[in-house]
Design an enzyme around this catalytic site. Structure first.
Site, short mmCIF file in Angstrom:
data_model
loop_
_atom_site.label_atom_id
_atom_site.label_comp_id
_atom_site.label_asym_id
_atom_site.label_seq_id
_atom_site.Cartn_x
_atom_site.Cartn_y
_atom_site.Cartn_z
N LYS A 1 0.83 -1.20 0.00
CA LYS A 1 0.00 0.00 0.00
C LYS A 1 0.88 1.27 0.00
O LYS A 1 2.09 1.18 0.21
CB LYS A 1 -0.94 -0.05 1.22
CG LYS A 1 -1.85 -1.30 1.21
CD LYS A 1 -2.78 -1.31 2.43
CE LYS A 1 -3.67 -2.56 2.44
NZ LYS A 1 -4.63 -2.55 3.59
N TYR B 1 -12.08 -3.12 -3.40
CA TYR B 1 -12.61 -3.15 -2.04
C TYR B 1 -14.13 -3.12 -2.00
O TYR B 1 -14.72 -2.66 -1.01
CB TYR B 1 -12.03 -1.99 -1.23
CG TYR B 1 -10.66 -2.29 -0.63
CD1 TYR B 1 -10.46 -3.45 0.15
CD2 TYR B 1 -9.59 -1.44 -0.81
CE1 TYR B 1 -9.23 -3.74 0.70
CE2 TYR B 1 -8.34 -1.73 -0.24
CZ TYR B 1 -8.17 -2.87 0.50
OH TYR B 1 -6.95 -3.15 1.07
N PHE C 1 -15.22 2.92 7.29
CA PHE C 1 -13.83 3.21 6.92
C PHE C 1 -13.60 3.21 5.41
O PHE C 1 -12.49 3.50 4.95
CB PHE C 1 -12.89 2.18 7.58
CG PHE C 1 -13.14 0.75 7.18
CD1 PHE C 1 -12.57 0.22 6.03
CD2 PHE C 1 -13.97 -0.07 7.94
CE1 PHE C 1 -12.79 -1.11 5.66
CE2 PHE C 1 -14.21 -1.39 7.58
CZ PHE C 1 -13.62 -1.91 6.42
N ARG D 1 -1.06 -14.30 4.23
CA ARG D 1 -1.83 -13.53 5.22
C ARG D 1 -1.26 -13.70 6.63
O ARG D 1 -1.29 -12.78 7.44
CB ARG D 1 -3.32 -13.89 5.16
CG ARG D 1 -3.99 -13.29 3.92
CD ARG D 1 -5.46 -13.63 3.83
NE ARG D 1 -6.27 -13.06 4.90
CZ ARG D 1 -6.81 -11.83 4.87
NH1 ARG D 1 -6.61 -11.03 3.84
NH2 ARG D 1 -7.56 -11.42 5.87
N ARG E 1 2.81 -6.47 9.45
CA ARG E 1 2.03 -5.44 10.14
C ARG E 1 2.52 -5.26 11.58
O ARG E 1 2.60 -4.15 12.10
CB ARG E 1 0.55 -5.79 10.10
CG ARG E 1 -0.06 -5.62 8.70
CD ARG E 1 -1.43 -6.22 8.58
NE ARG E 1 -2.07 -5.90 7.30
CZ ARG E 1 -3.25 -6.37 6.93
NH1 ARG E 1 -3.93 -7.19 7.73
NH2 ARG E 1 -3.76 -6.03 5.76
N ASN F 1 -1.72 -0.10 6.97
CA ASN F 1 -1.12 -1.34 7.46
C ASN F 1 -0.27 -2.05 6.41
O ASN F 1 -0.16 -3.26 6.41
CB ASN F 1 -2.22 -2.25 8.03
CG ASN F 1 -3.29 -2.56 7.01
OD1 ASN F 1 -3.14 -2.23 5.83
ND2 ASN F 1 -4.35 -3.21 7.44
N HIS G 1 -1.76 -5.68 1.54
CA HIS G 1 -3.02 -6.39 1.29
C HIS G 1 -2.69 -7.76 0.71
O HIS G 1 -1.76 -7.89 -0.07
CB HIS G 1 -3.88 -5.64 0.26
CG HIS G 1 -4.94 -6.52 -0.35
ND1 HIS G 1 -6.15 -6.75 0.27
CD2 HIS G 1 -4.93 -7.29 -1.47
CE1 HIS G 1 -6.85 -7.61 -0.47
NE2 HIS G 1 -6.14 -7.95 -1.53
N GLU H 1 -9.35 -10.62 -7.91
CA GLU H 1 -8.38 -9.53 -7.77
C GLU H 1 -7.31 -9.57 -8.85
O GLU H 1 -6.85 -8.51 -9.32
CB GLU H 1 -7.76 -9.57 -6.36
CG GLU H 1 -8.79 -9.25 -5.28
CD GLU H 1 -8.28 -9.46 -3.86
OE1 GLU H 1 -7.06 -9.70 -3.67
OE2 GLU H 1 -9.11 -9.39 -2.93
O1 CDP Z 1 -6.64 -6.35 4.86
P1 CDP Z 1 -7.45 -7.40 5.60
O2 CDP Z 1 -8.06 -8.44 4.68
O3 CDP Z 1 -6.67 -7.99 6.72
O4 CDP Z 1 -8.65 -6.63 6.31
P2 CDP Z 1 -10.13 -6.24 5.79
O5 CDP Z 1 -11.07 -6.41 6.93
O6 CDP Z 1 -10.47 -6.91 4.50
O7 CDP Z 1 -10.02 -4.67 5.53
C1 CDP Z 1 -9.39 -4.18 4.37
C2 CDP Z 1 -8.56 -2.98 4.74
O8 CDP Z 1 -9.42 -1.92 5.16
C3 CDP Z 1 -7.61 -3.17 5.91
O9 CDP Z 1 -6.39 -3.79 5.56
C4 CDP Z 1 -7.40 -1.74 6.37
O10 CDP Z 1 -6.45 -1.07 5.53
C5 CDP Z 1 -8.77 -1.14 6.14
N1 CDP Z 1 -9.61 -1.12 7.36
C6 CDP Z 1 -9.72 0.07 8.09
O11 CDP Z 1 -9.13 1.08 7.70
N2 CDP Z 1 -10.47 0.11 9.24
C7 CDP Z 1 -11.14 -0.98 9.65
N3 CDP Z 1 -11.88 -0.91 10.75
C8 CDP Z 1 -11.06 -2.18 8.93
C9 CDP Z 1 -10.26 -2.22 7.80
MG MG Z 2 -9.60 -8.33 3.30
#
Ligand code: CDP
Ligand code: MG
Length: 142
Positions: free
Chosen positions: A11, A51, A59, A87, A104, A114, A117, A128
């Site tokens: 990112k 996304y 968010f 992951r 992370r 973070n 992705h 994707e």
């Molecule tokens: O990236 P990951 O699959 O671990 O998490 P996700 O739940 O799919 O969320 C995607 C991305 O959204 C996260 O990696 C964060 O950058 C962002 N996010 C956020 O800013 N605030 C949250 N409460 C949850 C996710």
């Molecule tokens: Mg995700």
């Protein structure tokens, strides 16, 4: 043995902070191969598509805008059980849960910024890769 591909993005904060090398090293030292990669500025539409599952969440707008802050490095990582293991290498998105030794856990203290992705399942990988590498001939293996 399940040789898988997974879609990974470094990112904008990861690229800006000069972490591309250290992030890629972690996949390579685990035995994974980078089979496609590009440094690019993403279009808003592409990020929104990527996304889409989070559309409407509190968010979501901040997340899309964050991706527009700078260049990202998008890649396909390949190896045995790559989807789950990449992951794990990334760690939890909650900074309090992200263990030291994960990307992370070591480099981020933010739920949004973070660094990385990665796709979360085979269907996400297919979707994707089609978004980010439409030119790539992707053979989907079960
Ligand atoms: O990236 P990951 O699959 O671990 O998490 P996700 O739940 O799919 O969320 C995607 C991305 O959204 C996260 O990696 C964060 O950058 C962002 N996010 C956020 O800013 N605030 C949250 N409460 C949850 C996710
Ligand atoms: Mg995700």
């Amino acid at each position: 043995m399940a040789i898988e591909q997974t879609l990974v993005i470094i990112k904008p904060d990861g690229v800006k902070r000069g972490l591309i090398g250290q992030v890629i090293t972690r996949y390579e030292q685990k035995g994974f191969h980078i089979i496609a990669g590009k440094l690019m500025m993403a279009e808003r539409e592409t990020i929104e598509e990527h996304y889409i599952e989070h559309k409407g969440k509190p968010f979501y707008e901040d997340l899309v805008n964050y991706f527009l802050e700078g260049v990202i490095f998008v890649m396909v990582v390949e190896g045995e059980n790559a989807i789950e293991l990449v992951r794990r290498i990334h760690g939890n998105k909650d900074p309090k849960e992200a263990l030291p030794g994960t990307i992370r856990g070591d480099f981020s203290n933010s739920t949004t910024r973070n660094i990385v992705h990665a796709s979360d399942c085979k269907d996400s990988v297919k979707r994707e890769i089609e978004i980010w590498f439409p030119q790539l001939e992707y053979i989907y293996k079960k």
